[in-house]
Design an enzyme around this catalytic site. Structure first.
Site, PDB file in Angstrom:
ATOM      1  N   HIS A   1       4.258  -4.406  10.870  1.00 27.89           N
ATOM      2  CA  HIS A   1       4.855  -3.660  12.130  1.00 27.89           C
ATOM      3  C   HIS A   1       4.982  -4.801  13.000  1.00 27.89           C
ATOM      4  CE1 HIS A   1       4.294   0.428  11.011  1.00 27.89           C
ATOM      5  NE2 HIS A   1       3.363  -0.088  10.009  1.00 27.89           N
TER       6      HIS A   1
ATOM      7  N   ASP B   1      -0.428  -3.899   6.041  1.00 28.66           N
ATOM      8  CA  ASP B   1      -1.162  -3.185   7.322  1.00 28.66           C
ATOM      9  C   ASP B   1      -2.257  -3.855   7.546  1.00 28.66           C
ATOM     10  OD1 ASP B   1       1.432  -2.215   8.053  1.00 28.66           O
ATOM     11  OD2 ASP B   1       0.792  -0.200   7.615  1.00 28.66           O
TER      12      ASP B   1
ATOM     13  N   ASP C   1       5.790   4.714   5.190  1.00 27.45           N
ATOM     14  CA  ASP C   1       6.604   3.885   5.926  1.00 27.45           C
ATOM     15  C   ASP C   1       6.570   2.517   5.246  1.00 27.45           C
ATOM     16  OD1 ASP C   1       3.782   3.408   6.659  1.00 27.45           O
ATOM     17  OD2 ASP C   1       4.498   2.608   8.511  1.00 27.45           O
ATOM     18  N   HIS C   2       6.052   2.197   4.109  1.00 23.46           N
ATOM     19  CA  HIS C   2       6.120   0.883   3.351  1.00 23.46           C
ATOM     20  C   HIS C   2       6.726   1.403   2.091  1.00 23.46           C
ATOM     21  CE1 HIS C   2       3.605  -1.525   6.022  1.00 23.46           C
ATOM     22  NE2 HIS C   2       3.369  -0.378   6.367  1.00 23.46           N
TER      23      HIS C   2
ATOM     24  N   HIS D   1       1.355   3.805   1.931  1.00 27.20           N
ATOM     25  CA  HIS D   1       1.778   4.692   2.983  1.00 27.20           C
ATOM     26  C   HIS D   1       3.333   4.783   2.980  1.00 27.20           C
ATOM     27  CE1 HIS D   1      -1.944   4.110   5.438  1.00 27.20           C
ATOM     28  NE2 HIS D   1      -2.024   5.174   4.830  1.00 27.20           N
TER      29      HIS D   1
ATOM     30  N   HIS E   1       0.748  -1.235  -0.026  1.00 22.97           N
ATOM     31  CA  HIS E   1      -0.049   0.022   0.092  1.00 22.97           C
ATOM     32  C   HIS E   1       0.747   1.110  -0.025  1.00 22.97           C
ATOM     33  CE1 HIS E   1       0.928  -0.499   4.362  1.00 22.97           C
ATOM     34  NE2 HIS E   1       0.266   0.662   4.532  1.00 22.97           N
TER      35      HIS E   1
ATOM     36  N   HIS F   1      -7.361  -0.471   5.288  1.00 21.06           N
ATOM     37  CA  HIS F   1      -6.481   0.364   5.970  1.00 21.06           C
ATOM     38  C   HIS F   1      -6.229   1.276   5.000  1.00 21.06           C
ATOM     39  CE1 HIS F   1      -2.847   1.442   8.183  1.00 21.06           C
ATOM     40  NE2 HIS F   1      -2.036   1.348   6.977  1.00 21.06           N
TER      41      HIS F   1
HETATM   42 ZN   LIG Z   1      -0.194   1.705   6.438  1.00 25.56          ZN
END
Ligand SMILES: [Zn+2]
Length: 255
Positions: free
Chosen positions: A171, A133, A60-61, A58, A56, A114
């Protein structure tokens, strides 16, 4: 030969994971939270990066994609429904599409909720799933772009994978998730056993993932919204599962 994986921490509490096909030498990074730890993992394993499989959009990915692609000229595979929000995408995929990493064959599963276009990757021959996530061990992602009913359906799709499927999530949240899960099912014995295991792993500085789908079915309250005792525990006996899920998610948001 079976697939190999290599798990490593990134950023504050993210995980990076490499998926390696020993026959062809192909290696995928599942998401790319940041380039430096992915490069370190490649140096440590001696594997050559050929692909990035994005779950996805985001940051942090995806924050490491541009640097990794520049260095390795790897292919970037990303969710069709949010590819416009991800840099340097080569191939857009969605539900049912097959993704090859050397000889390894993965199937794309749409798991929105998400984010609106979130996808997961399932490699049936090795029973490995990469769920970003959407599903965490003893938890699930926040419902940010979708709604509770959509997220519940996504979790059910992952729950339907074979029990011995090992899944990797984005995570390390397991210990905190367990503290919350006990507020929903205080008497869940498999959950109590998992809590002890996680305490041991955390004390030893070890990751709590991958976990298995079969174990999560018994322990993860977010996968148990259609269990009558769980519905009753949140005061929603007889309600549709997605409403029970929504209530559990809401409680976790406030926990
Ligand atoms: Zn995420």
């Amino acid at each position: 030969m079976p697939a190999q994986t290599y798990l490593f921490p990134c950023l504050k509490d993210n995980y990076g994971v490499l998926l390696h096909d020993p026959d062809s030498g192909a290696t995928a990074s599942i998401d790319a939270p940041e380039a430096t730890p992915v490069e370190a993992a490649l140096a440590k394993t001696g594997w050559r990066l050929t692909d990035i499989l994005v779950t996805h959009h985001h940051h942090d990915h995806t924050g490491g994609i541009v640097a990794l692609k520049q260095h390795h000229k790897c292919r970037v595979v990303a969710p069709r429904n949010e590819a416009q929000r991800i840099a340097d995408v080569d191939e857009k995929v969605g539900e049912g599409d097959m993704v090859r990493i050397g000889a390894l064959q993965g199937r794309v599963i749409d798991t929105p909720g998400h984010t609106a276009g979130h996808i997961s990757y399932f490699f049936p021959a090795d029973k490995l799933a990469f769920v970003g996530d959407t599903l965490f061990s003893i938890g699930c992602g926040r419902v940010i772009e979708g709604n509770a009913e959509m997220m519940w359906q996504s979790l059910v799709k992952l729950r339907n994978l074979p029990n011995d499927t090992k899944f990797y999530c984005g995570h390390e949240y397991t210990a905190a998730n367990i503290r919350f899960a006990k507020t929903i099912e205080a008497d869940n014995r498999p959950l109590a056993a998992r809590a002890e295991e996680v305490t041991r792993l955390v004390a030893a500085g070890k990751p709590t993932i991958p976990a298995t789908i079969g174990a999560e079915k018994a322990e993860n309250p977010f996968l148990r919204a259609d269990v009558p005792e769980v519905a009753e525990a949140v005061g929603l006996a007889g309600s549709p599962a997605w409403k029970v899920f929504a209530e559990i998610r809401e409680r976790k948001n406030r926990f």
